[in-house]
Design an enzyme around this catalytic site. Structure first.
Site, short mmCIF file in Angstrom:
data_model
loop_
_atom_site.label_atom_id
_atom_site.label_comp_id
_atom_site.label_asym_id
_atom_site.label_seq_id
_atom_site.Cartn_x
_atom_site.Cartn_y
_atom_site.Cartn_z
N CYS A 57 0.83 -1.02 0.11
CA CYS A 57 0.04 0.15 -0.21
C CYS A 57 0.81 1.26 -0.14
O CYS A 57 1.75 1.48 0.92
CB CYS A 57 -0.84 0.16 1.25
N CYS B 135 -0.50 3.44 -6.31
CA CYS B 135 -1.30 3.04 -5.74
C CYS B 135 -1.54 1.53 -6.32
O CYS B 135 -1.93 1.37 -7.43
CB CYS B 135 -2.57 3.80 -5.61
#
Ligand code: DGL
Length: 214
Positions: free
Chosen positions: A70, A177
């Site tokens: 992440c 992302c």
């Protein structure tokens, strides 16, 4: 050998899949923070409380490494996580500003990331260190992770959000992302002939191998 992979949601699954493919002998334990999804615009303070029990759970399962799959957590909280859990090696992600800056011919790159990643000190440091002499465009991707997680993303939306950067001459598009890995093919199609698309899965796999001494 056990590898923990963490994300807010299905972004990390693309990373877990890449690790499983590269290291079929490993047991990959993939965990998410569905209760707090999406992280996109949350502050690091809002995210922190939710991830502590998740990391404790992975350590209880005796993983050998945790991959922070992440960018939002990696760029804002990886230092805090290393301080809190010194017992476990962490592999964290850096938005690929450096490789993109090395690759660009037009001197313009586009970084697709959550607002919290784009606001992070880590990202600012990367831009300052590696991209001070190029233009870094940051398309508004603030709702992308939510749409991808809920299977509501479509090509028209991607095109609308990304076209201005391509028209401005960006010749490298960075996926910063992990949720966006799921729309990599669509972004590649939209960028064909104009920009290359970068995402970090192969780098992550190499880092995991290094940490595990493989
Ligand atoms: N997949 C995550 C990232 O790489 C977080 C997305 C979200 O929860 O909004 O930033």
């Amino acid at each position: 050998m056990k590898i923990g992979v963490f994300d807010s949601g299905i972004g990390g699954l693309s990373v877990a899949n890449a690790i499983e493919k590269a290291l079929p002998q490993a047991e990959v334990i993939f965990v998410t923070d569905k209760a707090n999804f999406p992280y996109a615009t949350k502050s690091p303070e809002q995210i922190w409380q939710g991830i502590i029990p998740i990391f404790e759970g992975l350590i209880e399962q005796q993983v050998d490494v945790i991959v922070v799959a992440c960018n939002t957590v990696s760029t804002t909280l990886s230092g805090h996580l290393r301080d809190r859990f010194p017992i476990i090696p962490l592999v964290a992600l850096d938005p690929m500003v450096k490789p993109a800056a090395l690759e660009t011919k037009s001197g313009i790159i586009a970084v697709c990331a959550t607002p919290t990643t784009l606001a992070s000190q880590r990202y600012a440091d990367l831009k300052q260190e590696f991209a001070s002499d190029i233009t870094v465009l940051e398309p508004d991707c603030s709702d992308w992770s939510y749409l991808i997680e809920n299977n509501q993303m479509n090509e028209a939306k991607i095109q609308k959000d990304i076209a201005p950067a391509l028209e401005a001459g960006a010749d490298v598009v960075v996926l910063a992302c992990t949720h966006y890995h799921w729309i990599e093919n669509e972004i590649k199609e939209l960028s064909a002939g104009r920009a290359q698309v970068m995402q970090p899965e192969s780098t992550i796999v190499e880092q995991v191998k290094r940490v595990l001494g493989l």
